[in-house]
Design a protein around this motif. Structure first.
Motif, short mmCIF file in Angstrom:
data_model
loop_
_atom_site.label_atom_id
_atom_site.label_comp_id
_atom_site.label_asym_id
_atom_site.label_seq_id
_atom_site.Cartn_x
_atom_site.Cartn_y
_atom_site.Cartn_z
N THR A 90 -17.67 45.78 41.81
CA THR A 90 -16.23 46.21 42.19
C THR A 90 -15.85 47.40 40.96
O THR A 90 -15.24 48.28 41.34
CB THR A 90 -14.94 45.20 42.03
N THR A 91 -16.01 47.08 39.69
CA THR A 91 -15.72 48.16 38.64
C THR A 91 -16.63 49.38 38.77
O THR A 91 -15.92 50.43 38.56
CB THR A 91 -15.80 47.27 37.36
N ARG A 93 -17.93 50.41 41.57
CA ARG A 93 -17.52 51.07 42.68
C ARG A 93 -16.29 51.84 42.41
O ARG A 93 -16.18 53.23 42.87
CB ARG A 93 -17.17 49.99 44.00
N GLU A 94 -15.26 51.26 41.49
CA GLU A 94 -14.31 52.27 41.06
C GLU A 94 -14.52 53.49 40.63
O GLU A 94 -13.67 54.56 40.46
CB GLU A 94 -13.21 51.45 40.22
N ALA A 95 -15.74 53.25 39.85
CA ALA A 95 -16.19 54.53 38.88
C ALA A 95 -16.89 55.64 40.02
O ALA A 95 -17.60 56.42 39.37
CB ALA A 95 -16.98 54.03 37.81
N GLY A 96 -17.05 55.34 41.27
CA GLY A 96 -17.86 56.16 42.23
C GLY A 96 -19.11 55.72 42.54
O GLY A 96 -19.88 56.56 43.16
N ARG A 170 -12.14 51.84 29.13
CA ARG A 170 -11.42 51.56 30.33
C ARG A 170 -12.31 50.63 31.16
O ARG A 170 -11.91 49.79 31.76
CB ARG A 170 -11.07 52.69 31.01
N ARG A 174 -11.46 47.09 32.79
CA ARG A 174 -11.23 46.97 34.46
C ARG A 174 -12.38 45.66 34.54
O ARG A 174 -11.92 44.73 35.45
CB ARG A 174 -11.63 47.89 35.19
N GLU A 178 -11.21 42.17 36.18
CA GLU A 178 -11.97 41.69 37.26
C GLU A 178 -12.51 40.37 37.17
O GLU A 178 -12.51 39.35 38.01
CB GLU A 178 -12.77 42.74 37.88
#
Ligand code: BT5
Length: 248
Positions: A90-91, A93-96, A170, A174, A178
């Motif tokens: 998930t983390t 994926r947040e980073a692209g 950061r 995150r 999570e």
């Protein structure tokens, strides 16, 4: 330190510029009675994978081990591996990054549509306890963050290569948020895991001490075991029994 820690994390932080293995440091803290602490290092000189394998962990990655004392039985511990994998994917994926989960403990990025992948992150869960009760549990998470895949073992990828560098402070914050969310809401782990799984629906070969299993990976159980449908039966493989899994 290359990473600064005024982190607003749900765990206290034990930071090291360089350490042998964050999991080993976490074991020391656990033995001293530590709880809800995350060991974090810029570099590991003796990073550990599963089954005595080595984990390459140069400066620039995210190497973290979280000590908790969950009220569970040892049989439920594999769920924490899945929780850490879901949190990591998930983390990322947040980073692209198109991060997916390869059962049981790998976070990977698919290459093409034929099941091939590169490994972005790995999870090493360790615990101690009695048959009916876990004393402490360590979720060790290694993410190839701001590294060139070239400096990593073959088959690896990194956040840098996939999407560019991240702010590691950061990212860790995150990631820990999570992980904290999933470990306190365990019912959400398996459903989210299914959504992010690369393994489900694949024809796989799993090597176990009891012999190999070849078939379709059709599901994971509530305790995180993989259900494989072979030609004539359904086999449930626990994470601890899996030496290797590969799509075939
Ligand atoms: C894992 O083992 O994937 C678990 C890795 C856990 C690492 C974290 S870092 C923080 C904490 N402290 C530790 O000491 N460990 C944890 P396994 O499934 O056995 O995969 C190991 C295999 O992955 C190796 O045999 C290599 O082939 C490959 N490998 C090693 N380093 C890698 C890296 N940085 N990226 C991708 N693949 C790697």
């Amino acid at each position: 330190p290359a990473v600064e820690f005024g982190l607003e994390a749900p765990f206290s932080i034990d930071y090291h510029d360089s350490v042998g293995s964050t999991n080993d440091r976490a074991r020391e803290l656990a033995a001293e009675g530590g709880a809800d602490v995350a060991v974090l290092a810029d570099e590991q000189t003796g990073g550990k994978g599963r089954l005595e394998r080595e984990w390459s962990a140069p400066a620039g990655g995210v190497w973290v081990s979280v000590v908790t004392r969950p009220s569970i039985t040892p049989a439920q511990a594999p769920l924490y591996t899945l929780a850490a994998a879901v949190a990591t994917a998930t983390t990322a994926r947040e980073a692209g990054v198109d991060a997916r989960i390869k059962w049981p403990n790998d976070v990977v990025v698919p290459v093409g549509d034929d099941g091939a992948y590169r490994k972005l992150a790995g999870i090493l869960t360790e615990m101690e306890g009695q048959p009916d009760r876990v004393d402490w549990l360590i979720a060790g998470i290694g993410v190839n963050a701001n590294l060139d895949a070239e400096e990593l073992p073959e088959g690896a990828t990194s956040i840098r290569d996939e999407a560019g560098d991240v702010d590691r402070r950061r990212f860790v914050q995150r990631l820990l948020e999570e992980y904290d969310r999933y470990r306190t809401d365990l019912d959400t782990v398996v459903p989210t895991w299914r959504e992010l799984a690369l393994t489900l629906g694949q024809h796989v070969r799993v090597d176990r001490p009891a012999g190999e299993v070849v078939g379709d990976a059709i599901d994971v159980t509530e305790s995180g075991a993989l259900v494989v449908e072979t030609d004539d039966e359904r086999v449930t493989v626990s994470a601890g029994d899996c030496e290797h899994l590969r799509p075939v």
